[in-house]
Structure formats: C-alpha cells, structure tokens
Design an enzyme around this catalytic site. Structure first.
Site, PDB file in Angstrom:
ATOM      1  N   CYS A 381     -13.230   9.145   1.311  1.00  0.00           N
ATOM      2  CA  CYS A 381     -12.112   8.833   2.202  1.00  0.00           C
ATOM      3  C   CYS A 381     -11.184   7.803   1.556  1.00  0.00           C
ATOM      4  CB  CYS A 381     -12.632   8.379   3.565  1.00  0.00           C
ATOM      5  SG  CYS A 381     -11.373   8.440   4.867  1.00  0.00           S
ATOM      6  N   HIS A 516     -15.718  13.285   4.658  1.00  0.00           N
ATOM      7  CA  HIS A 516     -16.934  12.473   4.773  1.00  0.00           C
ATOM      8  C   HIS A 516     -18.156  13.371   4.637  1.00  0.00           C
ATOM      9  CE1 HIS A 516     -15.350   8.508   6.110  1.00  0.00           C
ATOM     10  NE2 HIS A 516     -14.318   9.240   6.499  1.00  0.00           N
ATOM     11  N   GLU A 518     -21.167  12.660   4.257  1.00  0.00           N
ATOM     12  CA  GLU A 518     -22.361  12.113   4.913  1.00  0.00           C
ATOM     13  C   GLU A 518     -22.552  12.622   6.333  1.00  0.00           C
ATOM     14  OE1 GLU A 518     -19.142   8.878   5.626  1.00  0.00           O
ATOM     15  OE2 GLU A 518     -19.615  10.451   4.176  1.00  0.00           O
TER      16      GLU A 518
END
Length: 543
Positions: A381, A516, A518
């Site tokens: 990001c 993102h 994750e």
C-alpha cells in the site's frame, strides 16, 4: 426452511480476553465437523464502522471482499474458517441507529415513536438473522463487556432471539477471567461469579463458561465454577495462555467442548478432522528453520495495528517450516538513525501501509537501503507508493518527487489523488481532498492483471490475474510510468489502468503492491506474495 442455530458469545470482567479467538476456534471445530458455520461480530460502539478510527484506538481495520471496513476480529474469523466474509458479518451501534433513523425519515415506521425496544433491538435481531441465512449455525460475538451500558440493546436482542428460536436452537457462552493472584498463589473465581450474576440480571443464563487464565484449572475449581454459575460440569472450559492462537481449537477439542454444544443444540455427533491444522500448528510452534526480517511501520508500538500482516507472516513461516523473527523498526525514529546499523542483521525488509506524513522519510530510507543493497523487499500500500517516491528521487533524480497526500503543491507528484474510480459494485465514485473520510477510499477486492514472466507472475504461479483487497485513497501516477520502466522499475500489475504492482528487474526480490495481500492469507492457504517474500528472505539468509 431449516432453522439456523445460534451460539451467542459474551465476555465478562474486562475486555481483550480473546472472545474473537474463542468464537473463531469453536466455528473452526464446527466447520471441520461438516457444518456450514459462520460468525458475526456485533460492536456496541457508536462509530458507523472503524474506518476513521485511529490504529492506536482500535487496532487494525480489516477489509472484506465487498469493501466493508470492519473490526479486526473479522480477520481472525476468516483466517480460522478459511472463508471470505462480508459486511453482513459485522455491524455497530452506529450502523444500527443510522439504519433505524433512515427508515424513520422515509416513513417506514408509519409515524410511530421510535424506541430502543422494539425498534433498535428489532434491527439488531434482523441483522443477526440475515447473517445466519443459509447456515447451519451462526456464532454471534457481542463486543465489549457485560455491564457496559452501550451493550444493553445487544444483550436484550440475543435474549429475545433465543426465546424466539427455541431452546434447542440457541445457546449462550460466556467468556470470563479467572485471575491468578501471585501473592496468594491461587486462582480466584469471584470475578467470574460476579460477571455471571450481572448477565443473569439482564435475563441471560449462560450454558457454558470459558475461563481465561494464565494457569490451568483443576477439577475442583471447575466444579466450583459450575455450581456457582449454574452450568453443567462439562460446560466449564479452560482457555489457558497458549504459544499460538492456532492452538486454541485443538485445546478446546481436547476438553470435548463439542459434546455439550451438540447436546444443547440437538446436533449429531461432532467429530472434526483437524489433522492438517494440527500439523501446521506444530510448525508454527516448533519450526525447523529461522529467519529475521525488518518490519518498518509507524504504529509499531501497537502491534494490533498490523494484526493481519503479522498473522500472514506466521502463515508463511508455517508453510515454509520457518520461524520468522520480526525486528520492529519505528519509521519515525529511523529518520535519525543509520540504515546500515538498523538493517545489518536482517534478511528482508517489509514496509507496511499507513496514513499521514509522520514517519514517511524513514520508510523511504528503508526502501533505498533494500534497493541499493539487494536485500529482499516487500512494500504494501503506502509501501508501494513510497517505493515510487524513493526511485523517482534517487534514480530519476527528481529531488522534489513526492505524493500529493504529503505535498499538494509538489511539481512531481508520482503518487496522486484520482477523482473518479469504479467501486466493487461497478458504480462510479467521485472523491476530492475535501471528501469526507468515512467509506470514501478504494475498498474491497479488485482484479489485478499480471504481467507475464514477471516476479509477480512467478509469485502467483504464473496466474494471469488475481483478486486482492484494497484500502487506499491515492494512486500511482501513470505519467511517470515510461521513465520508471526505462530505468528498471517495471509495472507488473494493473487494474483498469491503475498501477497495482511494481518490481525491480535487477534485484533478487524487490516487489511493491498497492493491495493488501495479508487480508486474504489463512493458516491453511497462505497468500503467495507474503510467502514469496519470506522464501526470498530465507534464500538470502542461506546465501
């Protein structure tokens, strides 16, 4: 239509006991027993969502596929269940009141006086029922602590809903603290008794007590809790501090937690298959190898701000049978430190996302060091945006290069605010620097087209495209793309003209992504970007 069964999870004594982990653990066991299970988090705070809350106030904001900004517990739910949830799986007092007031303004209540009972409580019940549609069982976690004034409408809603669906279709689990008093050398049950008493005053009697403690409870203590709290002896479950949160489902299973649940809810014999989970947990707790990476962020004093990312790193470590040691680096402090000294003992550098100018120059220093010293690098990001700024300043020699987020008058805004974009529903969204902050970012899962034979393609096993989740307001400026690529910084991921990923072609592993990764990583299915980065760090360590 088959009646959905409900498990309501409440917490007592104090917050942060781990209701979310307990709820997710039970859901995992139920799912692996063959049931269609899901989870809902109901948050009593008055914010509409946590999107504009400070990370220091609330921790991480977790983003779903459909673009909902939610409580970090939803991240735990997805990681344990290995399923993608939606905006239906989290709501707040603010969202409930907003919905009720909008209905009142539209005249849907036909001129009636709007009250907490029945209107607010009714809205809460409706949202719980919606989340449970098509499921065998829905676990509902009520945020906060029993006794909090803001939680009363939620407790009234679950009390009424249990009566509505019948005793074999709902149960209450209360998670409480059994503190160990070192001076006395014993565990104390009085806080649990008082917490259950408070719950009963509201009209809810728990069917099961989960006791959080740093030490194991003996049989006599469990029996004492059962008698004083009015539950069966096999319904007192201990939840002792564990080496990994992923041990909790296995610890619950050892205590036969599913037997009383099956009995209360009139379910068939529940026998979950947890073999793969057990194998991965062993690698989380006792891996064969070890590698150290630097985690560069601005919220490092509160690790909960990066919960999904730290968990994704654990997932990658389990997949690679490696313990990943994190060296936390405060990006603001890094601005006045020597990079070589800070990063001398690491095999990878990760620059995480964030908002605001504080600590930005420290992140840029970290990126420059990784690029120049060929240390595996992953930017996420803001980490990608600053990789562009660093490259523009130090390779393209555009010394004033910056993001318009930090310098609106910058002559070389390699990162800028786009006025229009299409959201996850295909609707055009318009934003400016003055647009309200809440819910106006590019949120949710978007398709990313991958450049063939790139590092990104290799990481994703030569996939032509992927869908990953986003949470950002600013974008890479395509005006500089030609110059970037001419000097070796390649655009390897795009989404309808927006730059999604960049990488260096003369570097062992230098990858930066706007999305993102994750948010989609799970213990049993690690995200390829995170896994690729950790694998590169291991190779760097070995060589």
């Amino acid at each position: 239509m088959k009646q959905t069964k409900y498990i309501f999870v409440t917490g007592g004594v104090l917050s942060s006991l781990g209701k979310g982990i307990a709820a997710a653990s039970i859901a995992t066991l139920l799912k692996n027993s063959g049931l269609k299970a899901s989870i809902l988090k109901a948050d009593p705070y008055i914010n509409v969502d946590p999107g504009t809350m400070s990370p220091f106030e609330h921790g991480e904001v977790f983003v779903t596929d459909d673009g909902a900004e939610t409580d970090l517990d939803l991240g735990h739910y997805e990681r344990f269940l290995d399923e993608s949830l939606s905006q239906d799986n989290n709501f707040t007092t603010g969202r409930v009141y907003q919905s009720v007031i909008e209905k009142e303004r539209r005249g849907e209540y036909l001129g009636k006086t709007i009250q907490v009972i029945p209107h607010i409580v009714g809205e809460i019940k409706d949202r719980i029922k919606k989340a449970g549609e098509g499921k065998d069982i829905l676990i509902v976690e009520i945020g906060g602590t029993v006794g909090d004034i803001e939680g009363l409408p939620f407790l009234e809603a679950i009390r009424a809903l249990r009566l509505e669906v019948g005793k074999n279709n709902a149960m209450n689990i209360h998670l409480t603290l059994v503190p160990f008093i070192k001076a006395a050398g014993e565990l104390k049950t009085k806080p649990t008794q008082h917490s259950v008493g408070e719950l009963r005053r509201i009209g809810i009697s728990p069917d099961m007590i989960i006791c959080r403690s740093e030490k194991a409870l003996d049989r006599d203590l469990k029996d004492k809790i059962a008698i004083s709290c009015g539950v069966e002896k096999n319904c007192v479950i201990e939840s002792v501090d564990a080496a990994s949160i992923y041990q909790i489902p296995l610890n619950f299973l050892k205590q036969d937690i599913l037997n009383p649940i099956a009995e209360i809810l009139d379910l068939k014999n529940l026998k979950p298959n947890m073999e793969n989970w057990d194998s991965l947990v062993k690698r989380v707790i006792a891996p064969s190898n070890e590698v150290k990476i630097a985690f560069v962020g601005k919220y490092v004093d509160l690790k909960e701000s990066y919960k999904s990312l730290t968990e994704a790193i654990i997932h990658a470590g389990a997949a690679l049978d490696t313990k990943v040691e994190l060296k936390w680096v405060d990006s603001e402090k890094l601005e006045n430190m020597e990079s070589a000294e800070v990063f001398k003992d690491v095999s990878g550098i990760l620059v995480a996302g964030g908002f605001g100018y504080r600590g930005v120059e420290g992140k840029i220093k970290a990126i420059q060091y990784a690029r120049e010293n060929k240390i595996p690098f992953l930017g996420i990001c803001l980490g990608m945006q600053l990789a562009l700024v660093e490259f523009a300043r130090n390779v393209l020699k555009l010394k004033d290069a910056n993001s318009s987020e930090f310098d609106e008058k910058c002559e070389n805004p390699v990162v800028y605010l786009i006025d229009e974009f299409m959201d996850t529903n295909g609707e055009k969204q318009i934003r400016t620097a003055k647009t309200p902050l809440g819910g106006t970012m590019r949120l949710g899962a978007y398709k990313c087209d991958i450049k063939e034979k790139s590092l990104l393609a290799k990481v994703y096993n030569e996939a032509k495209s992927v869908k990953e989740r986003h949470r950002h307001r600013y974008e890479a400026n395509p005006k500089y793309r030609v110059d970037f690529e001419k000097h070796g910084l390649i655009v390897s991921g795009e989404s309808k003209g927006l730059i999604e990923a960049v990488e260096l072609n003369c570097h062992p592993f230098f990858l930066a992504v706007q999305f993102h990764p994750e948010f989609t990583s799970r213990l049993e299915h690690v995200n390829p970007v995170i896994c690729g980065f950790i694998k590169a760090a291991i190779n760097y360590e070995d060589n």
